[in-house]
Design a protein around this motif. Structure first.
Motif, mmCIF file in Angstrom:
data_model
loop_
_atom_site.group_PDB
_atom_site.id
_atom_site.type_symbol
_atom_site.label_atom_id
_atom_site.label_comp_id
_atom_site.label_asym_id
_atom_site.label_seq_id
_atom_site.Cartn_x
_atom_site.Cartn_y
_atom_site.Cartn_z
ATOM 1 N N THR A 1 33.372 54.318 19.663
ATOM 2 C CA THR A 1 32.873 53.052 20.183
ATOM 3 C C THR A 1 31.504 53.330 20.793
ATOM 4 O OG1 THR A 1 35.120 52.353 20.659
ATOM 5 C CG2 THR A 1 33.357 51.159 21.772
ATOM 6 N N VAL A 2 30.543 52.447 20.545
ATOM 7 C CA VAL A 2 29.174 52.666 21.002
ATOM 8 C C VAL A 2 28.683 51.475 21.820
ATOM 9 C CG1 VAL A 2 28.690 54.212 19.058
ATOM 10 C CG2 VAL A 2 28.128 51.776 18.879
ATOM 11 N N LEU A 3 27.479 51.588 22.314
ATOM 12 C CA LEU A 3 26.857 50.562 23.124
ATOM 13 C C LEU A 3 25.652 49.998 22.370
ATOM 14 C CD1 LEU A 3 26.910 49.221 25.934
ATOM 15 C CD2 LEU A 3 25.465 51.088 26.744
ATOM 16 N N GLU A 4 25.637 48.678 22.211
ATOM 17 C CA GLU A 4 24.506 47.994 21.576
ATOM 18 C C GLU A 4 23.604 47.453 22.676
ATOM 19 O OE1 GLU A 4 23.682 43.717 19.453
ATOM 20 O OE2 GLU A 4 25.556 44.741 18.953
ATOM 21 N N LEU A 5 22.345 47.864 22.671
ATOM 22 C CA LEU A 5 21.352 47.336 23.599
ATOM 23 C C LEU A 5 20.513 46.326 22.840
ATOM 24 C CD1 LEU A 5 20.235 50.715 25.231
ATOM 25 C CD2 LEU A 5 22.004 49.122 26.022
ATOM 26 N N THR A 6 20.553 45.079 23.288
ATOM 27 C CA THR A 6 19.801 44.009 22.638
ATOM 28 C C THR A 6 18.599 43.657 23.502
ATOM 29 O OG1 THR A 6 21.762 43.100 21.588
ATOM 30 C CG2 THR A 6 19.890 41.607 21.835
ATOM 31 N N HIS A 7 17.418 43.762 22.911
ATOM 32 C CA HIS A 7 16.192 43.398 23.629
ATOM 33 C C HIS A 7 15.573 42.177 22.955
ATOM 34 C CE1 HIS A 7 11.744 43.828 24.425
ATOM 35 N NE2 HIS A 7 12.279 43.517 25.588
ATOM 36 N N ASN A 8 15.636 41.053 23.650
ATOM 37 C CA ASN A 8 14.957 39.841 23.198
ATOM 38 C C ASN A 8 13.517 39.937 23.695
ATOM 39 O OD1 ASN A 8 17.167 38.280 21.918
ATOM 40 N ND2 ASN A 8 18.071 38.561 23.942
#
Length: 130
Positions: A53-60
């Protein structure tokens, strides 16, 4: 079924990538810009997405910060030596917001650190789960 990832919206992607890779020791697994949507997705974790399981970093691109609200709790990481991990996090510029110690109403030893956007990350001493 299995859990694939958790997503966090971040205000400064480079600052967040630095925290998760340099301070918490994750690897940048993949990163992709979406110019038509004006956002970037970066996936970090401790192993390949096929098995972890991983971490998604979303940058708008047009948003520099978020109101975390009262619904978010924390991400949890299991560690073998919680004091050594907290010391290493501090040395690397990370912010320990709760020193290692037993959880309230229990015996499990925990600590909390905070990422650059204010998200809490719980550290759990694996050998003393209670």
């Amino acid at each position: 079924m299995r859990m694939l990832h958790t997503m966090l919206r971040v205000g400064d992607l480079e600052r967040s990538l630095s925290f998760y890779t340099e301070v918490l020791g994750m690897q940048l697994l993949r990163r992709k810009d979406y110019p038509s949507g004006r956002f970037t997705l970066a996936f970090v974790g401790y192993g390949d997405e096929a098995d972890n399981t991983v971490l998604e970093l979303t940058h708008n691109w047009d948003t520099s910060q978020y109101d975390l609200g009262s619904g978010y709790g924390h991400i949890a990481l299991g560690v073998d030596d919680i004091q050594a991990v907290c010391d290493a996090i501090r040395v690397k510029g990370g912010k320990v917001v709760r020193e290692p110690g037993p959880m309230k109403h229990g015996t499990t030893v925990i600590a909390f650190v905070e990422d650059p956007d204010g998200y809490k990350v719980e550290l759990i001493q694996l050998s003393s789960r209670g």
